[in-house]
Design an enzyme around this catalytic site. Structure first.
Site, short mmCIF file in Angstrom:
data_model
loop_
_atom_site.label_atom_id
_atom_site.label_comp_id
_atom_site.label_asym_id
_atom_site.label_seq_id
_atom_site.Cartn_x
_atom_site.Cartn_y
_atom_site.Cartn_z
N LYS A 210 -16.45 3.27 22.19
CA LYS A 210 -16.93 2.48 23.33
C LYS A 210 -17.72 1.28 22.86
O LYS A 210 -18.47 1.36 21.88
CB LYS A 210 -17.83 3.33 24.24
CG LYS A 210 -17.30 4.71 24.54
CD LYS A 210 -18.20 5.49 25.48
CE LYS A 210 -17.78 6.95 25.52
NZ LYS A 210 -18.33 7.79 24.44
N HIS B 224 -18.82 0.70 27.74
CA HIS B 224 -19.70 1.87 27.86
C HIS B 224 -20.46 1.91 29.20
O HIS B 224 -20.73 2.98 29.74
CB HIS B 224 -20.70 1.88 26.70
CG HIS B 224 -21.24 3.23 26.37
ND1 HIS B 224 -21.44 3.68 25.09
CD2 HIS B 224 -21.62 4.26 27.17
CE1 HIS B 224 -21.92 4.92 25.12
NE2 HIS B 224 -22.04 5.29 26.37
N TYR C 12 -23.52 5.48 19.38
CA TYR C 12 -23.85 6.79 18.82
C TYR C 12 -24.14 6.70 17.32
O TYR C 12 -24.69 7.64 16.74
CB TYR C 12 -22.72 7.82 19.04
CG TYR C 12 -22.33 8.11 20.47
CD1 TYR C 12 -23.10 7.66 21.54
CD2 TYR C 12 -21.19 8.85 20.76
CE1 TYR C 12 -22.72 7.92 22.85
CE2 TYR C 12 -20.82 9.12 22.07
CZ TYR C 12 -21.58 8.64 23.11
OH TYR C 12 -21.20 8.91 24.41
N ASP D 266 -14.37 11.89 20.96
CA ASP D 266 -15.05 10.83 21.73
C ASP D 266 -16.34 10.40 21.03
O ASP D 266 -17.29 11.16 20.95
CB ASP D 266 -15.40 11.36 23.14
CG ASP D 266 -16.03 10.27 24.00
OD1 ASP D 266 -15.27 9.48 24.60
OD2 ASP D 266 -17.27 10.20 24.05
P1 NDP Z 1 -22.24 18.58 27.25
O1 NDP Z 1 -22.13 18.85 28.68
O2 NDP Z 1 -21.05 18.59 26.40
O3 NDP Z 1 -23.31 19.63 26.71
C1 NDP Z 1 -23.69 19.67 25.38
C2 NDP Z 1 -24.82 20.69 25.27
O4 NDP Z 1 -24.34 22.00 25.62
C3 NDP Z 1 -25.36 20.78 23.88
O5 NDP Z 1 -26.74 21.08 23.98
C4 NDP Z 1 -24.60 21.98 23.28
O6 NDP Z 1 -25.40 22.58 22.28
C5 NDP Z 1 -24.44 22.87 24.49
N1 NDP Z 1 -23.20 23.67 24.48
C6 NDP Z 1 -21.97 23.29 24.08
N2 NDP Z 1 -21.07 24.26 24.26
C7 NDP Z 1 -21.74 25.30 24.82
C8 NDP Z 1 -21.35 26.58 25.23
N3 NDP Z 1 -20.08 26.99 25.13
N4 NDP Z 1 -22.30 27.40 25.75
C9 NDP Z 1 -23.58 26.99 25.88
N5 NDP Z 1 -24.01 25.77 25.51
C10 NDP Z 1 -23.10 24.92 24.98
O7 NDP Z 1 -23.08 17.21 27.12
P2 NDP Z 1 -22.95 15.85 26.32
O8 NDP Z 1 -24.04 15.00 26.87
O9 NDP Z 1 -22.91 16.03 24.86
O10 NDP Z 1 -21.56 15.24 26.83
C11 NDP Z 1 -20.35 15.49 26.14
C12 NDP Z 1 -19.81 14.20 25.55
O11 NDP Z 1 -19.65 13.21 26.55
C13 NDP Z 1 -20.76 13.53 24.55
O12 NDP Z 1 -20.82 14.17 23.30
C14 NDP Z 1 -20.21 12.13 24.51
O13 NDP Z 1 -19.05 12.07 23.70
C15 NDP Z 1 -19.86 11.91 25.99
N6 NDP Z 1 -20.95 11.24 26.72
C16 NDP Z 1 -20.69 9.98 27.25
C17 NDP Z 1 -21.64 9.30 27.98
C18 NDP Z 1 -21.31 7.98 28.53
O14 NDP Z 1 -22.23 7.27 29.02
N7 NDP Z 1 -20.06 7.56 28.52
C19 NDP Z 1 -22.98 9.87 28.23
C20 NDP Z 1 -23.16 11.20 27.65
C21 NDP Z 1 -22.16 11.84 26.96
P3 NDP Z 1 -24.88 22.83 20.74
O15 NDP Z 1 -24.38 21.54 20.18
O16 NDP Z 1 -26.12 23.32 20.07
O17 NDP Z 1 -23.80 23.88 20.85
#
Ligand code: NDP
Length: 289
Positions: free
Chosen positions: A78, A112, A49, A44
């Site tokens: 998106k 988006h 981004y 995704d």
């Molecule tokens: P997430 O809920 O996926 O959380 C990501 C965070 O959690 C990062 O800080 C990551 O750190 C940490 N993390 C990941 N795996 C673990 C684990 N197993 N244990 C502990 N911590 C963990 O949030 P996102 O905001 O990134 O959302 C996911 C995806 O959704 C985005 O990447 C994007 O593709 C999409 N998105 C879409 C939006 C929209 O408006 N349509 C808005 C926001 C996101 P680290 O990388 O250091 O592991």
């Protein structure tokens, strides 16, 4: 891996990999490659981004390495709101995303935000869909009342709605509306997006320990059992593997209820769709001249 069948009969993986805020191109490419090697097939990204090119590079490398075929992958991007001003701008935005990624088609492409002239933008999406440039089309951040109006109005109904969905913002009523219109729910920030401190929660720790799994796996499993696709993001190999390893346990009804009890309703700290300043801020974000 389990799949869900979208309203146009396309198979969509239930677990995917998000790359929001992975702005370093090499880090993005390497993390997507790690994800594909681990078994993820859904990636995704989004025009805003700034990493569609790195995702495209990772896809080509994974295929060259023989890990999978293009057909086995499910690449989502998106359309950013800057390009949702009218039909022509939207169609050009879709083409720009394809060009940046170097892909011939996206498996799923989303509006988006419900901002700008999103009905004209949707007509461009419908045309690109009919031309085969987009295998499925959907929306993101469409709250239930916006989604209902949209589905009652457009020619091709959105196949997916990607919204914030985690235990602290569970949106059960919104899920019902999506079901009514046969729109697949997809969770952004499925782990809470670095907010709400789920990894310190005692109740979640208890459930995780009972299954010999991690809190992240419990939270992802909770959404999967509600029929919600999840797209956790991580740039760390161990977590990329952990977030994919969610198929060998099932939460009981009682455990599902316990996780449901964390719901705070709408308190989003970062994304404030009901705040006019947030909307103006989004509309001001430019990704090109
Ligand atoms: P997430 O809920 O996926 O959380 C990501 C965070 O959690 C990062 O800080 C990551 O750190 C940490 N993390 C990941 N795996 C673990 C684990 N197993 N244990 C502990 N911590 C963990 O949030 P996102 O905001 O990134 O959302 C996911 C995806 O959704 C985005 O990447 C994007 O593709 C999409 N998105 C879409 C939006 C929209 O408006 N349509 C808005 C926001 C996101 P680290 O990388 O250091 O592991």
């Amino acid at each position: 891996m389990e799949y869900t069948t979208l309203s146009n009969n396309l198979e969509m993986p239930m677990v995917g990999f998000g790359v929001f805020q992975v702005t370093d191109k090499d880090e993005c490419k390497q993390s997507v490659l790690s994800a594909i090697r681990t078994g993820y097939r859904l990636i995704d990204t989004a025009a805003v981004y700034g990493n569609e090119d790195a995702v495209g590079d990772a896809v080509r490398e994974a295929i060259a390495e023989g890990i999978c075929t293009r057909e086995e992958l499910f690449i989502t991007s998106k359309l950013w709101v800057q390009d949702m001003a009218n039909y022509d701008a939207s169609y050009s935005g879709i083409e720009a995303s394809l060009e940046k990624s170097g892909l011939e088609y996206f498996d799923l492409y989303l509006l988006h935000q419900a901002m700008g002239d999103y009905f004209s933008a949707w007509r461009a999406m419908e045309d690109a869909y009919e031309q085969g440039k987009l295998k499925a089309i959907g929306v993101s951040n469409f709250y239930a009342h916006v989604l209902a109006n949209f589905c009652e109005t457009v020619k091709v109904k959105p196949m997916v709605n990607q919204v914030e969905l985690h235990p602290y913002f569970a949106q059960p009523a919104a899920l019902k509306t999506m079901k009514q219109y046969n729109v697949q729910p997809e969770a952004w920030a499925p782990l809470g997006g670095g907010r709400h401190k789920p990894f310190e929660d005692e109740m979640l720790t208890g459930i995780a320990n009972a299954h010999g799994k991690s809190i992240a796996q419990v939270i992802l499993r909770w959404n999967l059992q509600r029929g919600v696709t999840v797209i956790p993001k991580s740039v760390k190999q161990a977590r990329i593997e952990e977030n994919f390893d969610v198929w060998d346990f099932t939460l009981s009804g009682e455990e599902m209820d316990k996780v449901n009890s964390l719901d705070l309703g709408y308190v989003s700290e970062s994304v404030k769709h009901f705040n006019p300043e947030f909307v103006r801020g989004c509309l001001g974000v430019k990704i090109h001249d």
